[in-house]
Design an enzyme around this catalytic site. Structure first.
Site, PDB file in Angstrom:
ATOM      1  N   HIS A   1       0.828  -1.212   0.000  1.00 45.28           N
ATOM      2  CA  HIS A   1       0.000   0.000   0.000  1.00 45.28           C
ATOM      3  C   HIS A   1       0.865   1.267   0.000  1.00 45.28           C
ATOM      4  O   HIS A   1       0.599   2.213  -0.746  1.00 45.28           O
ATOM      5  CB  HIS A   1      -0.888   0.032   1.252  1.00 45.28           C
ATOM      6  CG  HIS A   1      -1.861  -1.091   1.378  1.00 45.28           C
ATOM      7  ND1 HIS A   1      -1.747  -2.061   2.354  1.00 45.28           N
ATOM      8  CD2 HIS A   1      -2.968  -1.405   0.667  1.00 45.28           C
ATOM      9  CE1 HIS A   1      -2.759  -2.909   2.249  1.00 45.28           C
ATOM     10  NE2 HIS A   1      -3.515  -2.545   1.231  1.00 45.28           N
TER      11      HIS A   1
ATOM     12  N   GLN B   1      -8.512  -6.628 -10.914  1.00 41.87           N
ATOM     13  CA  GLN B   1      -9.109  -5.399 -10.376  1.00 41.87           C
ATOM     14  C   GLN B   1      -8.567  -4.173 -11.124  1.00 41.87           C
ATOM     15  O   GLN B   1      -9.317  -3.259 -11.479  1.00 41.87           O
ATOM     16  CB  GLN B   1      -8.797  -5.297  -8.881  1.00 41.87           C
ATOM     17  CG  GLN B   1      -9.102  -3.943  -8.272  1.00 41.87           C
ATOM     18  CD  GLN B   1      -8.915  -3.946  -6.776  1.00 41.87           C
ATOM     19  OE1 GLN B   1      -9.781  -4.417  -6.063  1.00 41.87           O
ATOM     20  NE2 GLN B   1      -7.798  -3.442  -6.297  1.00 41.87           N
TER      21      GLN B   1
END
Ligand code: AMP
Length: 283
Positions: free
Chosen positions: A39, A155
């Site tokens: 992240h 995704q």
């Protein structure tokens, strides 16, 4: 400046109006929290690409199936905010589910082709939930750039398609998968693994890398490449959800990689109840 935490859509609209008036560009990093170096790599890249970086931390209920891990998904609000701040994020959006899906909510976004196959088949409704929340985040933040990890490659394809089809004016950037020292793709879900499962989990990336090496040595048939991955999964008693070779651009299944083609190997597997995914480029 300390990180600004926003939890209501009204406050976020006000923030966005102010930012646009000030002429600042924004990079958005949508997450479900329990942040790791994967992240923060997206956030740091956002710092390089825009004036300000925003992150959302939201465990989106509409992308979880009824038997999935919505209620047990790991959380660490304070740790996450500290990691965001250290990575250069200036605004964090932490809404509750009612702020995103108020009573009467009935509008969903469906990206038809990219949502089929792979996780789309195994997790019905998953990409509809992803596409809906990301569209909503794009509408609220009006980012110039949005960063997503290749770890969740399908995704990324879904979000690229929706940004293009709906002319959202967002540059969707895909970033390489960040891995543990032994090769396991970093994931918030790795925290579910027992010590034994964590050791066995490395078989997923080991299988993918073995297939990658075989391709470099001349193996181009899907059947042979997939068997190399499956052999590693079997040896580690990982239950296969899927192992597939697909074209990187179209996500069409492949039986053979032809010269010049970019393909990807995709894996999803279960260790106990924990479902992990990974993928690598071949070709
Ligand atoms: P998540 O919190 O799992 O929904 O992930 C939020 C974003 O971080 C998505 O764009 C993911 O693809 C990305 N991401 C998750 N794990 C990694 C990783 N190991 N390396 C790079 N990006 C990642």
């Amino acid at each position: 400046m300390p990180i600004r935490v926003i939890s209501s859509t009204a406050e976020l609209h006000e923030y966005t109006r102010g930012r646009l008036r000030a002429g600042q560009s924004l990079a958005l990093v949508p997450t479900m929290g329990f942040l790791h170096d994967g992240h923060t790599s997206l956030m740091r890249e956002g710092v390089r690409r825009a004036d300000v970086v925003a992150a959302s931390i939201f465990v989106n209920p509409t992308q979880f199936g009824p038997k999935e891990d919505l209620s047990t998904y790991p959380k660490d609000r304070d740790g996450d905010l500290a990691k965001c701040e250290a990575a250069g994020v200036s605004v964090a959006f932490l809404p509750d589910a009612h702020a995103v899906y108020p009573p009467g909510f009935q509008t969903y976004v469906n990206v038809e082709k990219a949502s089929q196959g792979l996780c789309g088949d195994r997790r019905p409704g998953h990409f509809r939930g992803v596409a809906t929340v990301v569209t909503k985040l794009f509408t609220l933040f009006r980012p110039e750039v949005a960063l997503f990890g290749e770890k969740d490659f399908q995704q990324l394809c879904v979000i690229r398609a929706l940004a293009k089809d709906l002319d959202l004016g967002v540059d969707v950037v895909g970033m390489p998968t960040v891995r543990e020292a032994d090769g396991l793709a970093k994931s918030s879900r790795n925290s579910y693994l027992s010590a034994d499962e964590r050791q066995r989990a490395v078989a997923i990336s080991r299988g993918l890398f073995a297939a990658q090496a075989a391709f470099v040595s001349g193996t181009t048939r899907a059947e042979s490449l997939l068997e190399l991955v499956r052999a590693q999964l079997r040896a580690a008693a990982i239950r296969e959800d899927y192992v597939e070779l697909r074209d990187e651009a179209t996500l069409e299944p492949l039986v053979q990689i032809v010269a010049g083609q970019r393909a990807r190997l995709f894996v999803a597997g279960f260790l106990g109840k924990t479902r992990l995914i990974d993928n690598v480029r071949v070709g």
